[in-house]
Motif scaffolding. Structure first.
Motif, PDB file in Angstrom:
ATOM      1  N   GLY A  50      -5.656  -9.486  -1.236  1.00 12.71           N
ATOM      2  CA  GLY A  50      -4.968  -8.731  -2.288  1.00 12.71           C
ATOM      3  C   GLY A  50      -4.796  -7.268  -1.919  1.00 12.71           C
ATOM      4  N   ASP A  51      -5.822  -6.706  -1.311  1.00  6.83           N
ATOM      5  CA  ASP A  51      -5.735  -5.311  -0.876  1.00  6.83           C
ATOM      6  C   ASP A  51      -4.661  -5.130   0.191  1.00  6.83           C
ATOM      7  OD1 ASP A  51      -7.762  -4.476  -2.596  1.00  6.83           O
ATOM      8  OD2 ASP A  51      -9.335  -4.769  -1.083  1.00  6.83           O
ATOM      9  N   LYS A  52      -4.531  -6.091   1.080  1.00  7.25           N
ATOM     10  CA  LYS A  52      -3.512  -6.023   2.135  1.00  7.25           C
ATOM     11  C   LYS A  52      -2.113  -6.032   1.512  1.00  7.25           C
ATOM     12  CE  LYS A  52      -1.820  -6.246   6.328  1.00  7.25           C
ATOM     13  NZ  LYS A  52      -1.890  -5.113   7.224  1.00  7.25           N
ATOM     14  N   ILE A  53      -1.926  -6.884   0.503  1.00  6.79           N
ATOM     15  CA  ILE A  53      -0.636  -6.944  -0.188  1.00  6.79           C
ATOM     16  C   ILE A  53      -0.351  -5.606  -0.877  1.00  6.79           C
ATOM     17  CG2 ILE A  53       0.595  -8.035  -2.110  1.00  6.79           C
ATOM     18  CD1 ILE A  53      -0.923 -10.655  -1.274  1.00  6.79           C
ATOM     19  N   ASP A  54      -1.364  -5.060  -1.568  1.00  6.40           N
ATOM     20  CA  ASP A  54      -1.204  -3.751  -2.214  1.00  6.40           C
ATOM     21  C   ASP A  54      -0.889  -2.660  -1.193  1.00  6.40           C
ATOM     22  OD1 ASP A  54      -1.764  -4.904  -4.667  1.00  6.40           O
ATOM     23  OD2 ASP A  54      -3.840  -4.192  -4.719  1.00  6.40           O
ATOM     24  N   GLU A  55      -1.611  -2.687  -0.074  1.00  2.00           N
ATOM     25  CA  GLU A  55      -1.423  -1.700   0.992  1.00  2.00           C
ATOM     26  C   GLU A  55       0.023  -1.718   1.484  1.00  2.00           C
ATOM     27  OE1 GLU A  55      -3.439  -0.892   5.355  1.00  2.00           O
ATOM     28  OE2 GLU A  55      -3.219  -2.952   4.658  1.00  2.00           O
ATOM     29  N   GLN A  56       0.522  -2.913   1.751  1.00  5.11           N
ATOM     30  CA  GLN A  56       1.893  -3.022   2.257  1.00  5.11           C
ATOM     31  C   GLN A  56       2.911  -2.548   1.228  1.00  5.11           C
ATOM     32  OE1 GLN A  56       1.913  -7.171   3.362  1.00  5.11           O
ATOM     33  NE2 GLN A  56       1.372  -6.701   5.485  1.00  5.11           N
ATOM     34  N   GLY A  57       2.678  -2.879  -0.039  1.00 12.04           N
ATOM     35  CA  GLY A  57       3.586  -2.436  -1.099  1.00 12.04           C
ATOM     36  C   GLY A  57       3.612  -0.923  -1.218  1.00 12.04           C
ATOM     37  N   HIS A  58       2.442  -0.313  -1.208  1.00 18.60           N
ATOM     38  CA  HIS A  58       2.386   1.156  -1.297  1.00 18.60           C
ATOM     39  C   HIS A  58       3.043   1.803  -0.086  1.00 18.60           C
ATOM     40  CE1 HIS A  58       0.014   1.363  -4.912  1.00 18.60           C
ATOM     41  NE2 HIS A  58      -0.960   0.632  -4.387  1.00 18.60           N
ATOM     42  N   ASN A  59       2.813   1.246   1.088  1.00 15.89           N
ATOM     43  CA  ASN A  59       3.414   1.824   2.296  1.00 15.89           C
ATOM     44  C   ASN A  59       4.927   1.694   2.280  1.00 15.89           C
ATOM     45  OD1 ASN A  59       0.884   2.552   3.211  1.00 15.89           O
ATOM     46  ND2 ASN A  59       0.670   0.811   4.583  1.00 15.89           N
ATOM     47  N   ARG A  60       5.441   0.565   1.788  1.00 16.47           N
ATOM     48  CA  ARG A  60       6.899   0.416   1.683  1.00 16.47           C
ATOM     49  C   ARG A  60       7.475   1.426   0.704  1.00 16.47           C
ATOM     50  NH1 ARG A  60       5.932  -5.123   2.495  1.00 16.47           N
ATOM     51  NH2 ARG A  60       5.598  -5.486   0.282  1.00 16.47           N
ATOM     52  N   LYS A  61       6.822   1.569  -0.454  1.00 16.34           N
ATOM     53  CA  LYS A  61       7.295   2.533  -1.446  1.00 16.34           C
ATOM     54  C   LYS A  61       7.229   3.956  -0.899  1.00 16.34           C
ATOM     55  CE  LYS A  61       5.997  -0.194  -5.474  1.00 16.34           C
ATOM     56  NZ  LYS A  61       5.074  -0.287  -6.627  1.00 16.34           N
ATOM     57  N   ALA A  62       6.168   4.269  -0.168  1.00 16.18           N
ATOM     58  CA  ALA A  62       6.042   5.607   0.425  1.00 16.18           C
ATOM     59  C   ALA A  62       7.184   5.865   1.393  1.00 16.18           C
ATOM     60  CB  ALA A  62       4.692   5.748   1.130  1.00 16.18           C
TER      61      ALA A  62
END
Length: 71
Positions: A50-62
């Motif tokens: 779940g953290d990996k999914i969140d990490e990728q989402g935040h990085n894409r948004k950034a």
């Protein structure tokens, strides 16, 4: 004004992504710990995913905010 908002959002998402990365790594370490109970290790493994999914989402948004701030 939009450039400032995008810059702020970029920083916010970058920080959130870093937090998710740290949490992912901590959960991975727990999942690998042979001294931890099996249920704890399993939960940590799921949490790391779940953290990996969140990490990728935040990085894409950034990245989106970073590009928008340039224009």
């Amino acid at each position: 004004m939009d450039s400032i908002k995008n810059t702020v959002n970029y920083v916010k998402e970058s920080v959130s992504g870093a937090g998710s990365t740290a949490s992912k790594e901590a959960n991975k370490n727990v999942a690998k710990d042979s001294n931890a109970p099996l249920d704890t290790r399993a939960q940590a493994g799921f949490d790391a995913i779940g953290d990996k999914i969140d990490e990728q989402g935040h990085n894409r948004k950034a990245d989106v905010h970073k590009e928008a701030a340039k224009h």
